[in-house]
Write an enzyme that holds these catalytic residues in place. Sequence first.
Site, mmCIF file in Angstrom:
data_model
loop_
_atom_site.group_PDB
_atom_site.id
_atom_site.type_symbol
_atom_site.label_atom_id
_atom_site.label_comp_id
_atom_site.label_asym_id
_atom_site.label_seq_id
_atom_site.Cartn_x
_atom_site.Cartn_y
_atom_site.Cartn_z
ATOM 1 N N THR A 183 0.853 -1.208 -0.271
ATOM 2 C CA THR A 183 0.092 0.056 0.064
ATOM 3 C C THR A 183 0.767 1.140 0.091
ATOM 4 O O THR A 183 0.369 2.272 -0.313
ATOM 5 C CB THR A 183 -0.930 0.133 1.183
ATOM 6 O OG1 THR A 183 -0.283 -0.399 2.221
ATOM 7 C CG2 THR A 183 -2.200 -0.585 0.985
ATOM 8 N N ASP A 189 7.372 8.744 9.530
ATOM 9 C CA ASP A 189 7.651 9.594 8.589
ATOM 10 C C ASP A 189 6.536 11.076 8.525
ATOM 11 O O ASP A 189 6.900 11.813 7.605
ATOM 12 C CB ASP A 189 7.396 9.141 7.120
ATOM 13 C CG ASP A 189 5.784 8.483 6.967
ATOM 14 O OD1 ASP A 189 5.389 8.110 7.880
ATOM 15 O OD2 ASP A 189 5.222 8.400 5.852
ATOM 16 N N LYS A 191 9.554 4.721 -1.746
ATOM 17 C CA LYS A 191 8.149 4.986 -2.594
ATOM 18 C C LYS A 191 8.151 6.216 -3.510
ATOM 19 O O LYS A 191 8.995 7.105 -3.211
ATOM 20 C CB LYS A 191 7.281 5.235 -1.295
ATOM 21 C CG LYS A 191 6.018 6.237 -1.704
ATOM 22 C CD LYS A 191 5.105 6.094 -0.485
ATOM 23 C CE LYS A 191 4.679 7.301 -0.042
ATOM 24 N NZ LYS A 191 3.415 7.416 0.525
ATOM 25 N N ASP A 200 3.993 9.639 13.170
ATOM 26 C CA ASP A 200 4.752 8.360 13.260
ATOM 27 C C ASP A 200 6.134 8.741 12.477
ATOM 28 O O ASP A 200 6.448 9.747 12.435
ATOM 29 C CB ASP A 200 3.776 7.501 12.242
ATOM 30 C CG ASP A 200 3.606 8.120 10.910
ATOM 31 O OD1 ASP A 200 3.849 9.374 10.661
ATOM 32 O OD2 ASP A 200 3.380 7.064 9.901
ATOM 33 N N LYS A 208 -1.266 12.125 3.581
ATOM 34 C CA LYS A 208 -1.799 12.527 5.016
ATOM 35 C C LYS A 208 -0.762 13.452 5.819
ATOM 36 O O LYS A 208 0.521 13.126 5.114
ATOM 37 C CB LYS A 208 -2.246 11.049 5.695
ATOM 38 C CG LYS A 208 -1.257 10.182 5.773
ATOM 39 C CD LYS A 208 -2.059 8.891 5.834
ATOM 40 C CE LYS A 208 -1.008 7.864 6.318
ATOM 41 N NZ LYS A 208 -0.622 6.886 5.195
ATOM 42 N N ASP A 236 3.347 11.608 8.678
ATOM 43 C CA ASP A 236 1.843 11.609 8.035
ATOM 44 C C ASP A 236 0.870 10.915 8.882
ATOM 45 O O ASP A 236 -0.342 11.352 8.343
ATOM 46 C CB ASP A 236 2.033 11.011 6.626
ATOM 47 C CG ASP A 236 2.260 9.492 6.634
ATOM 48 O OD1 ASP A 236 2.687 8.790 7.793
ATOM 49 O OD2 ASP A 236 2.199 8.738 5.644
ATOM 50 N N ARG A 237 0.968 10.744 9.949
ATOM 51 C CA ARG A 237 -0.049 10.178 10.764
ATOM 52 C C ARG A 237 -0.157 11.108 11.925
ATOM 53 O O ARG A 237 0.917 11.655 12.567
ATOM 54 C CB ARG A 237 0.076 8.884 11.118
ATOM 55 C CG ARG A 237 -0.020 7.847 9.996
ATOM 56 C CD ARG A 237 -0.238 6.653 10.693
ATOM 57 N NE ARG A 237 0.113 5.384 9.702
ATOM 58 C CZ ARG A 237 -0.089 4.469 9.826
ATOM 59 N NH1 ARG A 237 -0.362 3.965 11.082
ATOM 60 N NH2 ARG A 237 0.311 3.363 8.932
ATOM 61 N N THR A 258 -8.272 1.258 1.729
ATOM 62 C CA THR A 258 -7.271 1.667 2.655
ATOM 63 C C THR A 258 -6.073 2.054 1.839
ATOM 64 O O THR A 258 -5.556 1.347 0.743
ATOM 65 C CB THR A 258 -6.875 0.370 3.583
ATOM 66 O OG1 THR A 258 -8.029 0.056 4.524
ATOM 67 C CG2 THR A 258 -5.553 0.880 4.192
ATOM 68 N N GLU A 277 -8.913 5.552 9.508
ATOM 69 C CA GLU A 277 -8.807 4.984 10.986
ATOM 70 C C GLU A 277 -7.489 4.798 11.516
ATOM 71 O O GLU A 277 -7.404 4.867 12.656
ATOM 72 C CB GLU A 277 -9.595 3.604 11.070
ATOM 73 C CG GLU A 277 -9.475 2.708 10.140
ATOM 74 C CD GLU A 277 -8.130 1.906 10.324
ATOM 75 O OE1 GLU A 277 -7.716 2.076 11.642
ATOM 76 O OE2 GLU A 277 -7.285 1.691 9.367
ATOM 77 N N SER A 278 -6.501 4.646 10.684
ATOM 78 C CA SER A 278 -5.256 4.445 11.147
ATOM 79 C C SER A 278 -4.479 5.725 11.685
ATOM 80 O O SER A 278 -3.456 5.729 11.562
ATOM 81 C CB SER A 278 -4.418 3.604 10.195
ATOM 82 O OG SER A 278 -4.351 4.418 8.802
ATOM 83 N N ARG A 318 -6.033 -7.406 10.573
ATOM 84 C CA ARG A 318 -6.867 -6.258 11.220
ATOM 85 C C ARG A 318 -8.341 -6.513 11.365
ATOM 86 O O ARG A 318 -8.862 -7.030 10.175
ATOM 87 C CB ARG A 318 -6.219 -5.172 10.588
ATOM 88 C CG ARG A 318 -5.167 -4.593 10.156
ATOM 89 C CD ARG A 318 -4.762 -3.192 10.064
ATOM 90 N NE ARG A 318 -3.459 -2.913 9.537
ATOM 91 C CZ ARG A 318 -2.420 -2.907 10.315
ATOM 92 N NH1 ARG A 318 -2.358 -3.136 11.504
ATOM 93 N NH2 ARG A 318 -1.239 -2.478 9.580
ATOM 94 N N HIS A 336 5.646 3.750 9.925
ATOM 95 C CA HIS A 336 5.478 3.386 11.270
ATOM 96 C C HIS A 336 6.080 2.212 11.637
ATOM 97 O O HIS A 336 6.238 1.552 12.720
ATOM 98 C CB HIS A 336 3.746 2.956 11.830
ATOM 99 C CG HIS A 336 3.454 2.008 10.884
ATOM 100 N ND1 HIS A 336 3.114 2.363 9.417
ATOM 101 C CD2 HIS A 336 2.791 0.593 10.858
ATOM 102 C CE1 HIS A 336 2.382 1.180 8.815
ATOM 103 N NE2 HIS A 336 2.447 0.265 9.590
HETATM 104 C C1 VG1 Z 1 -1.625 0.841 7.391
HETATM 105 C C2 VG1 Z 1 -2.750 1.491 7.507
HETATM 106 C C3 VG1 Z 1 -3.432 2.354 6.692
HETATM 107 C C4 VG1 Z 1 -2.368 3.272 5.921
HETATM 108 C C5 VG1 Z 1 -1.176 2.493 5.455
HETATM 109 C C6 VG1 Z 1 -0.117 3.390 5.202
HETATM 110 O O1 VG1 Z 1 -1.891 -0.217 5.955
HETATM 111 O O2 VG1 Z 1 -3.818 0.511 8.077
HETATM 112 O O3 VG1 Z 1 -4.575 2.926 6.819
HETATM 113 O O4 VG1 Z 1 -2.822 3.891 4.831
HETATM 114 O O5 VG1 Z 1 -0.525 1.716 6.795
HETATM 115 O O6 VG1 Z 1 0.246 4.192 6.322
HETATM 116 P P1 VG1 Z 1 -2.016 -1.806 6.311
HETATM 117 O O7 VG1 Z 1 -2.052 -2.245 4.996
HETATM 118 O O8 VG1 Z 1 -0.637 -2.163 7.001
HETATM 119 O O9 VG1 Z 1 -3.439 -1.956 7.149
HETATM 120 V V1 VG1 Z 1 1.880 4.932 6.342
HETATM 121 O O10 VG1 Z 1 1.825 5.914 7.774
HETATM 122 O O11 VG1 Z 1 2.832 3.482 6.555
HETATM 123 O O12 VG1 Z 1 2.047 5.728 4.872
HETATM 124 CO CO CO Z 2 3.406 7.056 7.724
#
Ligand code: VG1
Ligand code: CO
Length: 546
Positions: free
Chosen positions: A19, A282, A127, A280, A379, A284-285, A347, A367-368, A499, A115
């Site tokens: 992702t 990087d 990325k 987190d 984000k 973004d959270r 997601t 939600e994360s 999850r 994270h």
């Molecule tokens: C997790 C979160 C998702 C978020 C993704 C990338 O993905 O649940 O909401 O977009 O991390 O966030 P997953 O597939 O592990 O549920 V970040 O801060 O790592 O760019």
């Molecule tokens: Co992040």
Amino acid sequence: MTNVRTVATKPFDGQAPGTSGLRKKVSVFRQEHYLENFVQSIFDCLDATAGTTLVVGGDGRYYNDVAAQTIVKMAAAHGFGRVVVGRDGILSTPAASCVIRKRNAFGGIILSASHNQGGPTGDFGIKYNIGNGGPAPESVTSAIFERTKTIDTYKIVDGADVDLGRIGTAMLGAMTVEVIDPVADYQALMETLFDFDRIAALFAGGFRLHFDALSAVTGPYAHAIFEGALGAAAGTVVNGTPLPDFGGHHPDPNPVYAHDVIEALTGEGDDTPDMGAASDGDGDRNMIVGRNLFVTPSDSVAILVANAHLVRGYASGLHGVARSMPTSAALDRVAARLGIACHETPTGWKFFGNLLDADLATICGEESAGTGSNHIREKDGLWAVLFWLNIVAVRGVGVSKIVRDHWATFGRNYYSRHDYEAIETAAADQLWDALRARIGTLAGTTANGLTIATADEFAYRDPVDGSVSERQGFRVHFADGSRLVYRLSGTGTQGATLRVYLERYEPDPALHGLDAQVALAPLITAADEIASIVSMTGRDQPSVIS
Ligand code: VG1
Ligand code: CO
């Protein structure tokens, strides 16, 4: 003359971008040619980059410095006109998005595993973001993945490392390397969105913020913005120096890994801060904490939207809003009240990009703990903290009161996520296949006495480009409005992570004071009954509850 060297290499397995780009153990990235292969695969999939600008930066984790040098040298060999790099190779993800947009760059490479833990035994990640500042869409990431399977050479310029520690420009062959202050452009953008004078007045009046950067990338940003520009007391920012191993912190801003913030905000004494926050790896959270109250990210985005008219950057109204599928429906209720559309996406932030570009959404959330808006295409953790501070400054009441007032107006969406981390891949596959086989038969049956209204596997059709993303998690809706969602994480690097997302809507204010796990207990039992989590994974409880 700078010499371009063509190096023979072989395709690698396992480079499928998840992702958020490619994430692997540092030991994997340190294999000969591994990083170079992936970077060359990215470059090979981009059209006509000659003379254009590439932005490079990362969250400062272990290997960030080595990777930044390699990418700069490969960019020079590839014919980019300019590389813009954050000093010491540092750029938070939102700052990188901001710089890509501001500089009209062709794209950017962000070095982070977000994270995930850092250090020599931790994770590294890379990325590619496109010119709108957002993560590359699936069409691009799949092309990159295909390329990694056939790649046989990469190009790099020979020569000494470039000095990335000093702001200024230098030439590497025909390419300009520009080292920038990682904070300046980002801070300037924040000043256009929020009322810094008003927030500064809040701090001058004694308001106390406790911000934990978890020894990751947001430290320099938080020091400059909160303690510098806004005049918050020294000591507002803790763990504010980015360290290669994040000082051992797990930089995931949730009540488990950022427990210190929860603890600091427990109490009502004079020494209890008024608001807690964390970000987190990087940047973004975000995590937002009021006195004695953790604000669930699903509530947070709903509350930001409900109060957006109080904030300069959003006072003229919102085009619409969007949330990822597992995010609670608290946002939907606010959108309905405002008469604007609420989009439901899979997601991952990349799905919001098209909606933001097309002005179908202004504010988005997951939600994360990912929240953001059309100001960039990622984000943005500090943006969310500033948004909350701005609301508190205007309304003159604390975070916890704002949340309780919100529940009283809209009802409360009890919400929790249960993570089962690093379970055996085979067990996860088995559980998943069994769930897929059952999902179509669940409607009309009961689980733990609760009647299931509908159940399906989520698929998304992008309203802008028509692309379809299938198999995005299982949804189970109950007759009483409660909901269960199951997903497999796309960002883990060890085994599989299951999850489970639990949600129950409670309109009655008399029932708004329950502990979330207590309020959700019947659903927690139903979740196991449906998916046989305990028996199939051997885990009798989740590893993280947020
Ligand atoms: C997790 C979160 C998702 C978020 C993704 C990338 O993905 O649940 O909401 O977009 O991390 O966030 P997953 O597939 O592990 O549920 V970040 O801060 O790592 O760019
Ligand atoms: Co992040």
